[in-house]
Write an enzyme that holds these catalytic residues in place. Structure first.
Site, PDB file in Angstrom:
ATOM      1  N   ASP A 147      27.343  51.224  26.158  1.00  0.00           N
ATOM      2  CA  ASP A 147      26.113  50.681  26.738  1.00  0.00           C
ATOM      3  C   ASP A 147      26.175  49.165  26.898  1.00  0.00           C
ATOM      4  O   ASP A 147      25.731  48.623  27.914  1.00  0.00           O
ATOM      5  CB  ASP A 147      24.909  51.043  25.849  1.00  0.00           C
ATOM      6  CG  ASP A 147      24.559  52.519  25.929  1.00  0.00           C
ATOM      7  OD1 ASP A 147      23.993  52.938  26.946  1.00  0.00           O
ATOM      8  OD2 ASP A 147      24.876  53.251  24.962  1.00  0.00           O
ATOM      9  N   GLY A 148      26.727  48.475  25.902  1.00  0.00           N
ATOM     10  CA  GLY A 148      26.793  47.022  25.978  1.00  0.00           C
ATOM     11  C   GLY A 148      27.609  46.552  27.163  1.00  0.00           C
ATOM     12  O   GLY A 148      27.277  45.538  27.797  1.00  0.00           O
ATOM     13  N   ARG A 206      42.056  18.537  48.074  1.00  0.00           N
ATOM     14  CA  ARG A 206      42.058  19.967  48.357  1.00  0.00           C
ATOM     15  C   ARG A 206      42.930  20.279  49.572  1.00  0.00           C
ATOM     16  O   ARG A 206      43.522  21.364  49.653  1.00  0.00           O
ATOM     17  CB  ARG A 206      40.632  20.490  48.544  1.00  0.00           C
ATOM     18  CG  ARG A 206      39.958  20.054  49.816  1.00  0.00           C
ATOM     19  CD  ARG A 206      38.513  20.533  49.890  1.00  0.00           C
ATOM     20  NE  ARG A 206      37.663  19.802  48.960  1.00  0.00           N
ATOM     21  CZ  ARG A 206      36.365  20.050  48.812  1.00  0.00           C
ATOM     22  NH1 ARG A 206      35.790  21.009  49.505  1.00  0.00           N
ATOM     23  NH2 ARG A 206      35.641  19.335  47.975  1.00  0.00           N
ATOM     24  N   GLU A 234      31.806  35.044  40.584  1.00  0.00           N
ATOM     25  CA  GLU A 234      32.775  34.242  39.844  1.00  0.00           C
ATOM     26  C   GLU A 234      33.194  34.888  38.522  1.00  0.00           C
ATOM     27  O   GLU A 234      34.370  34.856  38.155  1.00  0.00           O
ATOM     28  CB  GLU A 234      32.212  32.835  39.562  1.00  0.00           C
ATOM     29  CG  GLU A 234      32.066  31.946  40.781  1.00  0.00           C
ATOM     30  CD  GLU A 234      30.729  32.150  41.486  1.00  0.00           C
ATOM     31  OE1 GLU A 234      30.496  31.474  42.493  1.00  0.00           O
ATOM     32  OE2 GLU A 234      29.929  32.986  40.996  1.00  0.00           O
TER      33      GLU A 234
END
Length: 516
Positions: A208-209, A409, A466
């Protein structure tokens, strides 16, 4: 709450494709089974095999109870509650070779609910992996092969059969999505019309977690969208969380949620071996572009009447009742870490069956490698993570014009193109920011299903996910073939920070990140 072979009988009577609602006479609760696949399993497990699996399940329970009692620490609920699932996976349904735990076409099993690690250690020992009983007895001891949570082989632990470092809930589900995605990529890159060397399944057991954590939801949406039908998630649905019964914090219909994502779903009694066997076999046989979600309704801590079915069963609260519980499930009085000769013999038979499949695959691989020597060299280098040293790679990359000012970049984008040429198994992905982070591999193709994508592509589109991107990247690393990178803005690094931490702990040198 608990279901039986009624599910299988109902599907046989229905005799049609799709799903049929089945209502249990005791609870009035309705669940669904996929008829077309289940009908392929027309007969139940043969009596001898079923008896052997049931015996192994109880002996695995005993191993877990003894190890947790000896450590005075651990989580007893899952190993006891999911024992029949383990018996079916390791005793029947999974393809593996315990003597060659790194075989590249083995089925993978990930215990997302890593706190229940004695489940995994018990089954690895029974299945014949090089995990001696002395190490099982050292559960949770420093430098043992059986740490409190499963750890992917690294400089601290080297436990064969551990496919993923788990503990942070939900991560294992998303890791399994990454492993399944990597397997699909391996199919796309290496399989040929004449030889299929990759066709394995990826299993994960979660509680469940794991499904309350958001990372599993992100990954589930990704898996369905990219049609990862080689992925089978088993939900240990015991209706218990640590503080309270699960109903205190959840009221969703998880089957409908996963159907909405695009998964194929099953709702079964997780203790009925016939049903568990038939359902897993059906899920494996269903190559319909849908990942599989099997809700296994179980009793947490099954076999220990003082705690079973309650949140007290989750941890080590049952330690005082271990001896009584072992007697109740038929284990001999006074014997600790007991495994019968019959169970050892049964798993020798399992190993022989798996060895035959392994030998057949080796013949296929030999023929494939002879027919495709360049691909074979690429694959062998990928498995060994054999890349040129960084110094040589830097020399091989053309120097840039340092007089022209440009964004870092943009410079990084140019370097990534050169790295891709030098490292054929380098792949790249982004959380909807390829255009901004500039980590797209030109002429690499896009990975996935539909549109202009194929499973041979080198560029992954994770969407705005993410957290799961980080976990899926780790899954690629766990699978052990590709070097994967992912990108997003640095401000979003906090969304995947837990996965970066686990990558560090697991020493996943195949993963890298591009933040701008």
């Amino acid at each position: 709450m608990k279901f039986s072979m009624l599910a299988i009988a109902a599907t046989a009577i229905a005799g049609v494709h799709g799903f049929a609602g089945v209502t249990t006479p005791t609870t009035g609760r309705t669940f669904a089974m996929r008829e077309a696949s289940v009908l392929k399993m027309a007969t139940a497990v043969d009596v001898d095999t079923k008896a052997a699996l049931a015996t192994a399940a109880n002996e695995a329970r005993g191993l877990a109870m003894d190890s947790i009692a000896a450590a005075h620490s651990g989580h007893m609920g899952l190993p006891l509650g999911a024992a029949e699932i383990g018996a079916s996976l390791y005793g029947s349904q999974m393809s593996y070779n315990a003597k060659d735990p790194q075989w590249i076409n083995r089925d993978r099993f990930i215990l997302s609910a890593g706190h229940g690690s004695m489940f995994l250690y018990s089954w690895l020992n029974l299945a014949g992996f090089d995990l001696p009983m002395d190490e099982v007895k050292k559960f949770r001891q420093h430098h043992s092969m059986t740490p409190g949570h499963p750890e992917f082989p690294n400089s601290e632990h080297n436990t064969p059969g551990i496919e993923s470092t788990t503990g942070p809930l939900g991560q294992g589900v998303a890791n399994a999505v990454g492993v399944a995605a990597s397997e699909k990529m391996a199919e796309g890159v290496y399989n040929t019309d004449d030889h299929k060397i990759f066709d394995h399944h990826v299993f994960a057991l979660a509680g469940d977690g794991c499904f309350q954590e958001g990372v599993s939801a992100e990954a589930a949406a990704f898996a369905a969208h990219e049609k990862l039908d080689n992925l089978i998630i088993l939900y240990d649905a015991n209706e218990v969380t640590l503080d309270k019964m699960a109903e205190y914090t959840q009221s969703e219909d998880i089957i409908k949620r996963y159907e909405a994502y695009g998964w194929e779903t099953y709702d079964i009694d997780g203790h009925d071996l016939d049903t568990v066997e038939a359902t897993i076999a059906a899920a494996k046989a269903s190559d319909n572009g849908k990942p599989k979600f099997i809700k296994c309704n179980t009793i947490i801590g099954k076999g220990m009447e003082e705690t079973e079915g309650t949140n007290a069963a989750h941890g080590e609260a049952g330690v005082p009742y271990v001896d009584k519980a072992k007697l109740n499930i038929g284990l001999p009085e006074g014997e600790k870490w007991y495994v019968s000769e019959g169970t050892r013999d049964f798993f020798k038979g399992v190993q022989e069956k798996n060895q035959a499949a392994y030998d057949e695959w080796q013949a296929t691989y030999k023929a494939w490698s002879e027919a495709n020597p360049d691909l074979a060299k690429q694959l062998e280098d990928s498995i060994a993570d054999n890349v040129m040293p960084a110094e040589e790679m830097i020399k091989a990359i053309p120097e840039m014009n340092q007089e022209d000012a440009e964004a870092t970049r943009v410079s990084g984008y140019k370097i990534i193109q050169e790295i891709s040429k030098l490292v054929p198994n380098y792949v790249s992905g982004s959380a909807d920011l390829h255009g901004s982070c500039r980590n797209y591999i030109d002429n690499g193709g896009n990975w996935g299903a539909g549109f202009d994508k194929s499973y041979a592509g080198k560029n992954l589109y994770f969407g705005i996910r993410e957290h799961s991107m980080g976990s899926i990247l780790n899954g690629f690393a766990y699978h052990g073939l590709f070097k994967a990178s992912g990108s997003t803005f640095l401000v979003f690094a906090d969304y995947l920070r837990p996965t970066i931490r686990v990558a560090g702990l697991a020493e996943l040198g195949r993963v890298s990140y591009v933040f701008t």
